[in-house]
Design an enzyme around this catalytic site. Sequence first.
Site, short mmCIF file in Angstrom:
data_model
loop_
_atom_site.label_atom_id
_atom_site.label_comp_id
_atom_site.label_asym_id
_atom_site.label_seq_id
_atom_site.Cartn_x
_atom_site.Cartn_y
_atom_site.Cartn_z
N ASP A 297 0.96 -1.18 0.13
CA ASP A 297 0.24 -0.26 -0.34
C ASP A 297 0.77 1.09 -0.49
O ASP A 297 1.93 1.42 -0.78
CB ASP A 297 -0.92 -0.22 1.31
CG ASP A 297 -2.42 0.74 0.64
OD1 ASP A 297 -2.16 1.64 0.10
OD2 ASP A 297 -3.22 -0.21 1.02
N HIS A 331 1.65 1.99 -2.83
CA HIS A 331 0.52 2.98 -3.90
C HIS A 331 0.78 4.45 -4.18
O HIS A 331 0.44 5.10 -5.09
CB HIS A 331 -1.07 3.11 -2.95
CG HIS A 331 -1.74 1.39 -2.99
ND1 HIS A 331 -2.23 1.55 -2.65
CD2 HIS A 331 -1.16 0.35 -3.78
CE1 HIS A 331 -3.03 -0.07 -2.07
NE2 HIS A 331 -2.33 -0.83 -3.29
#
Length: 551
Positions: A297, A331
């Site tokens: 993430d 991300h």
Amino acid sequence: MTKHAFFLIVIGSLLTRFSATAQTTPTYSWTNLPKIAQPTFRRDTTNIIAFGAKPDGVSLNTQAINKAISTCSQKGGGVVLVPAGIWLTGPIVLKSNVNLHLKKAATLLFTTDKNQYALVEGVYEGKRAARNQSPVSGTNLANVAITGQGILDGNGDVWRAVHKSQLTESQWKEKVESGGVLKDDGKTWYPSEQFKKASTENRSMLLAPGKTPQDFADMKDFLRPNLVVLTNCKKVLLEGVTFQNSPAWCLHPLMCQDLTLRNVTTKNPEYAHNGDGMDIESCKNFLIEGCTLDVGDDAICIKSGKDEEGRKRGMPTENGIIRNNTVYNGHGGFVVGSEMSGGARYLFVSNCTFMGTDKGLRFKSVRGRGGVVEHIYAKDIFMKNIAQEAIFFDMYYFVKFATDGERDERPVVNEGTPVFRNMRFENIVCTGAKKGIFVRGLPEMAIQTIAMANMVLETEKGVELVDASGIRLDNINLLSTSTKPVINVTNSSNLTFNNIQYPANTDVLFSIDGERSKAINVTNTDTSKARTKTEFTHGAVEKSLLLTTTK
């Protein structure tokens, strides 16, 4: 005393207080960076073996390790030594004045027995929530560290769900054969039936008034812990160690002061849901340098609480230096938000490399958050193979637009309106991305006063600005392969484009959209290489753009 005299005294008092505050509030710059105090420790060393710990990967060493830490702290502090070996353990609780030092080839392996992790009150995305106890935690500590060259492994795979699409066929087969249960459509693996039920029913883990963590016992397996959580601590050092395979976020310092993360590695699988690398939340005076991140993430993420709870806490993340770091998967390389309701300010990001992240510099929020993010400075950032945008601002995080693509444009400003302003990014190179620069504010609150200079962006698309104000681009080379248009402006104003370079034979250089677009200045730019210099759509007018160009 007359009313007039009393009024003057009150005003004088307020001015004195304001002046004192102004004098004690530092103004940081690249030549005057924040100072971060470092912890110090006694030289006394306590070996966990002396308390009965065994490095066989089988014996549970929770009691021995925690006893070593407590004893060391009670004696005034020092080093708690973890020698080479695999040390199976349950949750470890850090104490003040203790440096937990892992020798090379030492691994703290956290048990897969979830009964070892108590249900506790924790934080989820900035709000009070029921969580399982973190593998490593500490609260209200001073002078605390985890150092060395060893590994902390959270055994996160037994905690996480995973979608079939995220794995290869052989990985999926292995996952299914390991136990757990499948979603009814057979496309998602869950660690247990309890996890599946909580997930599919979309049950909340938030602690509403009158609720205790024990009220969530029937969904305990769903309440994944963060690997390391340090709350309200002062003088914290994480150095040299690898933190990997976390059930959720890897490193979560919360409301800490004087925090240093140096030469740390964080690793989570690409499929690790919420597998952030570092989430620095409501912290003051911090340094992140020389770190390597490869996570599922956001990598280096700045937070300060969510919505009303974050605004009530009122603790911005501030006075931070982020330098000389490398991010592989994630991300975003450097991220602010979306839980930034307490604000963020005076952050200095430099000499960082992002290799294959979804986005590079990522700023995200949404209506309802509130908070002010300002005085963010980034320079000497190098990116390669970015999947989406190199530089990204968006006030519509996780908002589903109507099917016709139109956005909610209610012009309402209140305490829940987020503000992003006053930033400068310079000396940035990106080779490979879907888009170079994307800025999307709110109609009622533009993203404002962002200066970007000296960039080479080799991307599919160039620049898109929506509901932006006071954006200035200087000396930007947009090597975009999609040349219609290179720069797209929608309902934005007070923009300056100076010395913009772009590919020859570009179809459209500037596309100006929307009746609120105005005061757009283009200077020192050769517009003759474009087949069409400008186009105006959806109410935009030609006088909104002023070309003062070289040709």
